[in-house]
Write an enzyme that holds these catalytic residues in place. Structure first.
Site, PDB file in Angstrom:
ATOM      1  N   CYS A 174      93.236  26.776 -10.829  1.00  0.00           N
ATOM      2  CA  CYS A 174      93.259  25.336 -10.901  1.00  0.00           C
ATOM      3  C   CYS A 174      92.196  24.818 -10.082  1.00  0.00           C
ATOM      4  O   CYS A 174      90.927  24.784 -10.414  1.00  0.00           O
ATOM      5  CB  CYS A 174      94.682  24.814 -10.411  1.00  0.00           C
TER       6      CYS A 174
ATOM      7  N   HIS B 201      98.639  28.158 -13.851  1.00  0.00           N
ATOM      8  CA  HIS B 201      99.227  28.702 -12.361  1.00  0.00           C
ATOM      9  C   HIS B 201      99.879  30.035 -12.610  1.00  0.00           C
ATOM     10  O   HIS B 201     101.002  30.019 -12.901  1.00  0.00           O
ATOM     11  CB  HIS B 201      99.856  27.863 -11.677  1.00  0.00           C
TER      12      HIS B 201
ATOM     13  N   GLU C  78     100.687  32.005 -10.315  1.00  0.00           N
ATOM     14  CA  GLU C  78     101.644  32.180  -9.158  1.00  0.00           C
ATOM     15  C   GLU C  78     103.011  31.299  -9.399  1.00  0.00           C
ATOM     16  O   GLU C  78     103.701  31.730  -8.571  1.00  0.00           O
ATOM     17  CB  GLU C  78     100.879  31.733  -7.990  1.00  0.00           C
TER      18      GLU C  78
END
Lengths: 229, 77
Positions: free
Chosen positions: A86, A203, A205
């Site tokens: 990002c 993302h 994560e």
């Protein structure tokens, strides 16, 4: 292997990244500070999401000149693995470690949703644990994720397989409807031509446990671990 | 400096403005492009020296040459 996660002023996802790496992946991961120059002998540097330096001027433009980025650029030039998510992807583009740039979403809206990306090239340290064409469910949350590159550069990138993930519909095909931000060629993430630097808007994560709605993000982290094993 | 999206780069802000202007009845409007305007003071011996300095600022930080063009205007103090 050792991981370092950089915190810039305005980083948001540094803690989630450390959680994903330490608690879920059981990796040796440590925070790195934007004013540091020492990368502490890590094997992979991660630039997390957020709004570094308030995203003033352009997303990632200021972060590029922080002391640690000088070390990250040298590390990448020596072949070290760098992952940008990002805002981290935006910083890597601004630092010229990745080609192209990220601009305002075509809708002008900030988008926060879960979507599907297709793995386009598994012969890289960032995707080697995935199957070719594998579909991953990952969240995005950004206002400026429209990937742009000059046409001839884009053609060379596609020819070399530098597009590692692409936004696709439920049938696994890129389509205008499934392209959340208007990115050229539905690009969600690209690598450099040496394949040691990778940036993506989704993302990984935030997708590491079924409780979070899926664990598709583990493919990326497992690939990196596998590539250095 | 005037920093504008390069021709050919999608400019969603410019397009949204164009649509709004058309809906207000300004039907002659086309190709709206929205950019940034930055004003700064620079100590220099000549306009050429100032323009050179500011050009380097644009190249290194103020504009992203992948997606943006820039032009300068220099005024003497």
């Amino acid at each position: 292997m050792k991981w370092g996660v950089v915190t810039f002023p305005g980083s948001l996802d540094d803690r989630d990244m450390l959680y994903a790496l330490r608690d879920v992946m059981e990796q040796d991961a440590q925070p790195l500070w934007h004013k540091d120059r020492d990368l502490r002998n890590v094997d992979c540097v991660v630039l997390p999401g957020g709004f570094s330096y308030g995203d003033y001027l352009r997303c990632g433009a200021m972060a590029r000149f922080s002391p640690i980025m000088e070390s990250v650029v040298n590390f990448a030039r020596r072949g070290g693995l760098v992952l940008g998510v990002c805002n981290g992807f935006q910083i890597l583009c601004e630092a010229h470690l990745l080609p192209g740039a990220l601009t305002r979403n075509r809708s002008l809206a900030f988008i926060c949703e879960r979507l599907t990306v297709r793995v386009e090239n598994v012969n890289t340290p960032f995707t080697c644990a995935a199957q070719n064409g594998e579909l991953l469910r990952l969240p995005i949350k950004h206002g400026e994720g429209l990937y742009v590159a000059p046409r001839d550069e884009l053609r060379r990138m596609e020819d070399r397989g530098q597009v590692l993930v692409r936004y696709v519909n439920q049938h696994g095909e890129p389509s205008d409807d499934a392209n959340p931000n208007g990115s050229m060629n539905s690009i969600a993430g690209v690598a450099n031509d040496r394949f040691n630097v990778f940036g993506l808007m989704p993302h990984p994560e935030h997708a590491v446990e079924p409780m979070l709605g899926g664990d598709g993000g583990l493919r990326i982290f497992r690939s990196i671990v596998q590539s250095l094993a | 400096m005037y920093i504008t999206p390069k021709r050919g780069v999608l400019d969603p802000q410019g397009r949204a403005i164009e649509h709004s202007l058309k809906s207000l009845g300004f039907h002659n409007v086309g190709q709206v492009r929205m950019g940034k305007y930055i004003e700064l003071d620079v100590a220099a011996q000549s306009a050429e020296e100032a323009a050179g300095e500011v050009g380097r600022m644009c190249e290194q930080l103020l504009a992203n040459s992948v997606i943006e063009d820039y032009r300068l205007e220099v005024e003497g103090a």
